[in-house]
Design an enzyme around this catalytic site. Structure first.
Site, PDB file in Angstrom:
ATOM      1  CE1 TYR A  75      -4.249  -1.331   0.516  1.00 16.31           C
ATOM      2  CE2 TYR A  75      -3.471  -2.334   2.536  1.00 16.31           C
ATOM      3  CZ  TYR A  75      -4.451  -2.192   1.571  1.00 16.31           C
ATOM      4  OH  TYR A  75      -5.611  -2.892   1.685  1.00 16.31           O
ATOM      5  CD  GLU A 121      -6.209  -3.860   9.490  1.00 20.66           C
ATOM      6  OE1 GLU A 121      -7.341  -3.707   9.001  1.00 20.66           O
ATOM      7  OE2 GLU A 121      -5.335  -4.543   8.962  1.00 20.66           O
ATOM      8  CD  GLU A 180     -11.517  -5.041   1.643  1.00 20.24           C
ATOM      9  OE1 GLU A 180     -11.786  -4.378   2.654  1.00 20.24           O
ATOM     10  OE2 GLU A 180     -11.193  -6.238   1.681  1.00 20.24           O
ATOM     11  CD  GLU A 260      -6.732  -7.138   1.576  1.00 17.99           C
ATOM     12  OE1 GLU A 260      -7.518  -7.541   2.459  1.00 17.99           O
ATOM     13  OE2 GLU A 260      -6.426  -5.939   1.430  1.00 17.99           O
TER      14      GLU A 260
END
Ligand SMILES: *[C@@H]1O[C@H](CO)[C@@H](O)[C@H](O)[C@H]1NC(C)=O
Ligand SMILES: *[C@@H]1O[C@H](CO)[C@@H](O)[C@H](O)[C@H]1NC(C)=O
Ligand SMILES: *[C@@H]1O[C@H](CO)[C@@H](O)[C@H](O)[C@H]1NC(C)=O
Ligand SMILES: *[C@@H]1O[C@H](CO)[C@@H](O)[C@H](O)[C@H]1NC(C)=O
Ligand SMILES: *[C@@H]1O[C@H](CO)[C@@H](O)[C@H](O)[C@H]1NC(C)=O
Ligand SMILES: *[C@@H]1O[C@H](CO)[C@@H](O)[C@H](O)[C@H]1NC(C)=O
Ligand SMILES: *[C@@H]1O[C@H](CO)[C@@H](O)[C@H](O)[C@H]1NC(C)=O
Ligand SMILES: *[C@@H]1O[C@H](CO)[C@@H](O)[C@H](O)[C@H]1NC(C)=O
Length: 645
Positions: A75, A121, A180, A260
C-alpha cells in the site's frame, strides 16, 4: 552474507535488463496474465514499507524471494507522505522509490495499491487528517474538495511511479485503484471513473488497473467498474471454488486473483490476540494454486505501527502497536513455522530459489533500565507547546488547532468549588481518552464509548486539565471522519464548561531535543499524573554483533508512549493487552554513546518509593490479553472477517 546472496540472485538473472519487449497485460481468452507475451501467474506477499525500518527492507525482501514469491504487494499511505497539505516527505523510511528499486534488484515484481484510501489498519485508512479541515467533507466520493486533494496528491505520486512500471523497465506490474470500495456506503461510480481516468492520465493506457473487494456479489456491486480488473479477497478455510465463482460474476473471463489471502488477522487493544493455524493457511493456499489462481498473501510480513500510525475500528477499538498479524515472517522478520509451510506449498507449484535463506536476526536482552521522573506534562508545558495555548470559548478539535496526531492539553478553570461533581461529555465527545487532573491532583480517565463520566473535586479557579490522546483514527467503514480531541462540549454538574486554553503538544520535537524540567525537578509528587520519565543504557562491549534487535517490557507501567533516542516506537498498554512488549529494531540503537529512553506514562507509573524500570527482553509477548471484552470481539469477527482489509 546477505550481500553475497543478493549478488548470486542477480547473477542468476533476476532483475533482468530493460528490453523493448517488456509488457504486462491480461489474456481474457486464456484466463491468465501475460508477461512479455507469455502466460503468467503470480504468487505474492504483502509488505508495507511504512511498517518496517528501511534498514531491514532488504532482509525482508530476500526472505520473501527465498520463499518462492514472484511479487510483493504494498500500500501507499497518503498520510505518511503528504504530512501537511502540499508538504511531501519521501525521505528515509518513506523513500518509496528506493523500496521499489530494492524489490526490483532482488527480482520481485510489485503490485502497487496506490489508494487514495487503503484501510490497512492504518490511521484513517491512509487518508490525511487535514482533509477534515472541511468538516462536512464526503471522503471517498466525488466531493469537490476531496477530489481536488486527491488530484494534487496523485499528481505527485503517480508521475514518480510511472518509471517503475514494468513496461518502463521497473517492477510494478499492476496498480490498484481505491480499496474494497464495495464495502463503503457511498457507492459513487463517478468517483471510481474519476480515479480511473486520473490514473491513466499519469500512468498511460497500457497499465493494468485493478480493484479488490470481498468475494461476495453484494460487496463486488459497488466496488467494480468496467476497465478496472476486478479481483477478490478471502481467507483460509473459505470455499475457494465459490469465492472465485463470485469473482467470475464480476469478471467472466481473465485470471483468477485473490488479492488478500489472510495468513493471520489483526488485533485490537483489549481483545484476544488473533492466530490462524499454519496448516489451514497451507491447505487453502494449495487449493488456490491448484485452481490456477493468482494470490497475494496478506500479510507476508506485518511489521509495526510505529509512532501514532495505528488505526481503529468501530465500535471504537484501536489497534495495537504491533502489526505482527501472525504472518509467516514475524513482526521482527523472523522465519516461522508458517513461513516454511507456505514455502513447501509453493514448491509444489513452481521452482523456488535454492540457497541459504537469511536467518532470523538474533535478539538481545539488555536487561533493566532504571527510569527517573523528569516532570509532569504540566511542568514541561512550555517546552511541549512552544506555540502556547489557543483560547476558545468552547473546545476545538485537533484538526482545528492543526495538530493531527498525538496529544493535546485542554485547560479551563473550575467555575466553583466542587465535591464529587460529575464531569461528562453528553455526546460521547472524548476522542479518544482523556487524563484528567485538577491543580495537580489526578481525577481519573474518560474514554470514548466506555467511561463517559468522572467525579471532580477541587476549588473554584483551580486548573482543570484534560490531556486528550488521539488513539488512532478509524480506518474502515463509514466512520473515517474521525475528529479527535474534545469534539463536543464538556459539562460539569449542570454547567457547560467554557473559556478553554488549548495547548497543541509537539512532544516528538521536545523529546528529540532532550526534555529538561526547568521548574524544581521531579516536583509533581503523584505517580498518577501524566509525566515523563527518562533513563539510559549502553550496549555491552566485548560481545560481537551488537547492537541487536530487542523487545521492551513495561513491568508495573499502565499506558503511554515510548521513544528511544528520539525514535517514537509507539504506544504501550500492558494493563489492557494483548501486546505486552514492543519491538525495538537494532538500527535505532547506538553502541558508541548512551541510548536514551523516554517514557510518557499517562496513568500510573510504578515509580515512587521503589525504583522503577523498563526491561529489554529477547522474546515478544503479543498474546496476553488481560482485559478481554467478549461482546465487541464477536462483533468484530462477524463484521470484519473475511471480507475486510
Ligand atoms: C464450495 O462451493 C461450490 C460452488 O458453490 C459447491 O459446489 C461446493 O459444494 C462447496 N463446497 C463445500 C465443501 O461447501
Ligand atoms: C471554596 O473552597 C475554599 C477552600 O478550598 C473556601 O475558602 C471558599 O470559601 C469556598 N467557596 C465557596 C463559595 O464555598
Ligand atoms: C460520583 O459521586 C456520586 C456521589 O458521591 C456517586 O453517587 C456517583 O456514583 C459518582 N459517579 C462516578 C462516575 O463515580
Ligand atoms: C458548545 O455549546 C455552545 C453553547 O451551547 C454551542 O454554541 C457550541 O456549538 C457547542 N460546541 C460543541 C462543539 O458542541
Ligand atoms: C445548577 O445546580 C445548582 C444546584 O445543584 C443550582 O443552584 C443552579 O441553579 C443550577 N444551575 C443551572 C444553570 O441550572
Ligand atoms: C511544585 O511546583 C509548584 C509550582 O508548579 C509549587 O507551587 C509547589 O510548591 C511545588 N511543590 C513541591 C513539593 O516542590
Ligand atoms: C542521549 O542523551 C544525551 C543527553 O541529552 C545526549 O548527549 C546523547 O547524545 C543522547 N544519545 C543519543 C544516542 O541520542
Ligand atoms: C502466547 O504465545 C506463546 C508463544 O507462541 C505460547 O507459548 C503461549 O501459550 C501463548 N499464550 C496464550 C495465553 O495464548
Amino acid at each position: 552474507m546477505f550481500a553475497l546472496l543478493l549478488l548470486q540472485l542477480l547473477h542468476a538473472g533476476f532483475g533482468s535488463p530493460v528490453t523493448s519487449q517488456r509488457s504486462f497485460g491480461i489474456d481474457y481468452a486464456h484466463n491468465c496474465f501475460l508477461k512479455d507475451g507469455k502466460p503468467f501467474r503470480y504468487i505474492s506477499g504483502s509488505f508495507h514499507y511504512s511498517r518496517v525500518p528501511r534498514y531491514y527492507w532488504k532482509d525482508r525482501l530476500l526472505k520473501m524471494k527465498m520463499a518462492g514469491l514472484d511479487a510483493i504487494q504494498t500500500y501507499v499511505p497518503w498520510n505518511f507522505h503528504e504530512v501537511e497539505p502540499g508538504v511531501y516527505n519521501f525521505a528515509g523510511d518513506r523513500d518509496l522509490e528506493s523500496f521499489l528499486r530494492l524489490a526490483d534488484e532482488i527480482g520481485l515484481l510489485v503490485i502497487l495499491r496506490a489508494g487514495p484510501y487503503i484501510c490497512a489498519e492504518w490511521d484513517m485508512g491512509g487518508l490525511p487528517a487535514w482533509l477534515l479541515e472541511k468538516e462536512t467533507i464526503a471522503l471517498r466520493s466525488s466531493d469537490a474538495d476531496y477530489l481536488a486533494a486527491v488530484e494534487r496528491w496523485m499528481g505527485v505520486l503517480l508521475p514518480k511511479m510511472k518509471v517503475h512500471l514494468y513496461q518502463n523497465g521497473g517492477p510494478i506490474i499492476m496498480v490498484q485503484v481505491e480499496n474494497e470500495y464495495g464495502s463503503y456506503f457511498a457507492c459513487d461510480f463517478d468517483y471510481l471513473r474519476y480515479l480511473q481516468s486520473l490514473f491513466h492520465q499519469h500512468l498511460g493506457d497500457e497499465v493494468v488497473l485493478f480493484t479488490t473487494d470481498g468475494a461476495s456479489k453484494f460487496l463486488l456491486r459497488c466496488g467494480t467498474l468496467q476497465g478496472l480488473y476486478s479481483t477478490v479477497d478471502f481467507g483460509p478455510g473459505a470455499n475457494v471454488t465459490a469465492s472465485f465463482l463470485n469473482q467470475r460474476h464480476a469478471e467472466p473471463n481473465g485470471p483468477l486473483v485473490n488479492s488478500e489471502f489472510y495468513t493471520g488477522w489483526l488485533d485490537h487493544w483489549g481483545h484476544r490476540h488473533s492466530v490462524i493455524s499454519s496448516s489451514l493457511v497451507a491447505k487453502t493456499l494449495s487449493e488456490i494454486l491448484a485452481h490456477g489462481g493468482n494470490v497475494n498473501m496478506y500479510m507476508f510480513i506485518g511489521g509495526t505501527n510505529f509512532g501514532y500510525w495505528n488505526g481503529a475500528n468501530m465500535p471504537y477499538a484501536a489497534q495495537p502497536t504491533s502489526y505482527d498479524y501472525d504472518a509467516p515472517l514475524s513482526e521482527a522478520g523472523d522465519l516461522t513455522k508458517k513461513y516454511f509451510a507456505i514455502r513447501e506449498v509453493i514448491a509444489m507449484y513452481k521452482t523456488i530459489p535454492q540457497g541459504p535463506i537469511p536467518p532470523s536476526t538474533p535478539k538481545f536482552a539488555y536487561g533493566e533500565v532504571p527510569l527517573k521522573k523528569v516532570g509532569t506534562v504540566r511542568d514541561l508545558l512550555n517546552d511541549l507547546s512552544p506555540s502556547g495555548p489557543i483560547k476558545s470559548t468552547y473546545p476545538l478539535t485537533f484538526v482545528q488547532v492543526k495538530q493531527y496526531v498525538g496529544y493535546v492539553l485542554y485547560r479551563t478553570k473550575l467555575p466553583r468549588n466542587c465535591t464529587e461533581e460529575p464531569l461528562y461529555s453528553t455526546l460521547n465527545g472524548i476522542h479518544d481518552r482523556a487524563y484528567v487532573v485538577v491543580d495537580g491532583i489526578p481525577q481519573g480517565v474518560l474514554e470514548r464509548s466506555r467511561i463517559v463520566a468522572l467525579n471532580i473535586t477541587g476549588s473554584a479557579g483551580a486548573h482543570l486539565d484534560l490531556l486528550v490522546e488521539n488513539m488512532g483514527r478509524v480506518n474502515f467503514g463509514r466512520y473515517n471522519n474521525d475528529f479527535k480531541g474534545l469534539v463536543s462540549n464538556l459539562t460539569l454538574g449542570n454547567e457547560t464548561l467554557a473559556d478553554w486554553e488549548i495547548y497543541p503538544l509537539d512532544i516528538d520535537t521536545a523529546v528529540s531535543q532532550g526534555l529538561k524540567n526547568k521548574r524544581s525537578g521531579g516536583n509533581g509528587s503523584s505517580n498518577e499524573e501524566p509525566s515523563f520519565y527518562t533513563g539510559s543504557f549502553s550496549i555491552p562491549s566485548g560481545i560481537p554483533d551488537l547492537p541487536q534487535d530487542t523487545y521492551i517490557a513495561f513491568p508495573g507501567w499502565t499506558k503511554g508512549q515510548i521513544w528511544i533516542n528520539g525514535f517514537n516506537l509507539g504506544r504501550y498498554w500492558p494493563t489492557r493487552g494483548p501486546q505486552l512488549t514492543l519491538f525495538v529494531p537494532s538500527n535505532i540503537l547506538v553502541s558508541s554513546f548512551l541510548n536514551n529512553v523516554t517514557v510518557l506514562e499517562l496513568e500510573k507509573s510504578p515509580c515512587g518509593a521503589q525504583k522503577c524500570f523498563v526491561e529489554f527482553v529477547d522474546k515478544p509477548v503479543l498474546n496476553a490479553t488481560l482485559h478481554y471484552e467478549s461482546s465487541t470481539e464477536k462483533l468484530f469477527t462477524k463484521d470484519l472477517w473475511p471480507n475486510h482489509r
